[in-house]
Design an enzyme around this catalytic site. Sequence first.
Site, mmCIF file in Angstrom:
data_model
loop_
_atom_site.group_PDB
_atom_site.id
_atom_site.type_symbol
_atom_site.label_atom_id
_atom_site.label_comp_id
_atom_site.label_asym_id
_atom_site.label_seq_id
_atom_site.Cartn_x
_atom_site.Cartn_y
_atom_site.Cartn_z
ATOM 1 N N SER A 107 0.857 -1.180 0.000
ATOM 2 C CA SER A 107 0.000 0.000 0.000
ATOM 3 C C SER A 107 0.894 1.231 0.000
ATOM 4 O O SER A 107 2.039 1.178 0.480
ATOM 5 C CB SER A 107 -0.897 0.021 1.250
ATOM 6 O OG SER A 107 -1.503 1.291 1.434
ATOM 7 N N TYR A 120 -1.050 -0.302 10.423
ATOM 8 C CA TYR A 120 -1.237 -0.671 9.013
ATOM 9 C C TYR A 120 -0.104 -0.115 8.158
ATOM 10 O O TYR A 120 0.486 -0.832 7.334
ATOM 11 C CB TYR A 120 -2.582 -0.145 8.514
ATOM 12 C CG TYR A 120 -2.892 -0.529 7.085
ATOM 13 C CD1 TYR A 120 -3.374 -1.799 6.782
ATOM 14 C CD2 TYR A 120 -2.710 0.368 6.043
ATOM 15 C CE1 TYR A 120 -3.666 -2.170 5.476
ATOM 16 C CE2 TYR A 120 -2.992 0.009 4.733
ATOM 17 C CZ TYR A 120 -3.467 -1.257 4.457
ATOM 18 O OH TYR A 120 -3.744 -1.630 3.164
#
Length: 250
Positions: A146, A159
């Site tokens: 990501s 995350y």
Amino acid sequence: MDLKGAVALVTGGNGGLGQRICHALAQEGAHVAVMYARSREQAEGVASELASQYHIKAQAFGCDITDGAAVDRLVGEVTKAFGRLDILVNDAAYNFAVPFADLDGLTPQVWNDIMAINLTGPMHLSKAVAPVMKAQGRGRIVNIASVAGLAPTGSSIAYAVSKAGLIHLTRCMAVALAPETLVNCVAPGLLDGTRATANLKSEQIERSASASLLKKPADKDDCADMVVTICRTETMTGQTVVIDSGRIFH
């Protein structure tokens, strides 16, 4: 690498992006093992659709990727069912939204759950497929990270750090598994229609899309097509490709 007749294991293959990746690989003639954590019926539906639409072999497999022994069993089952294993796509992921400033909300449990699935799981899988691919003399591992791993952004500190770790794991595994296995990474920006996006607030989604140069979310099909391109390559390894409508540059 010619993908026709190759065997691909896609973790999170029943998810929004995972399904697109499965279809993109099957369209090129690859057989697909669709791995799921809990949604067996959905994964079996994806496998059935792939087999019917592209006339390839597809099968659903359940696994808890945080369990190293379960991962070893999974790789053994896939290899036995298909006869070989050429491609691993580490797409399975988990997030839980915690604002960066809310350090109390970033509990040890949240941190551990995210790290276990987003970082330790891909490590388990990469280690498990490594001897199979080495014995075959070829292999491809594609990690789905990501842009949160490239900048302090995303749904939580955990995350972001997990995805940064996955990007560096890509580099390290590229070194460890060369020359037989090429290891690369795709880092999407905001994606519509995924479980990760479903966990975000609407204002977070709008803010992320509007901050990109193209003023829209990244496209799941663009990401899936990039996975196919990376699997085909013969001279690219240890690299991360960003697809985020022009938001993060690295």
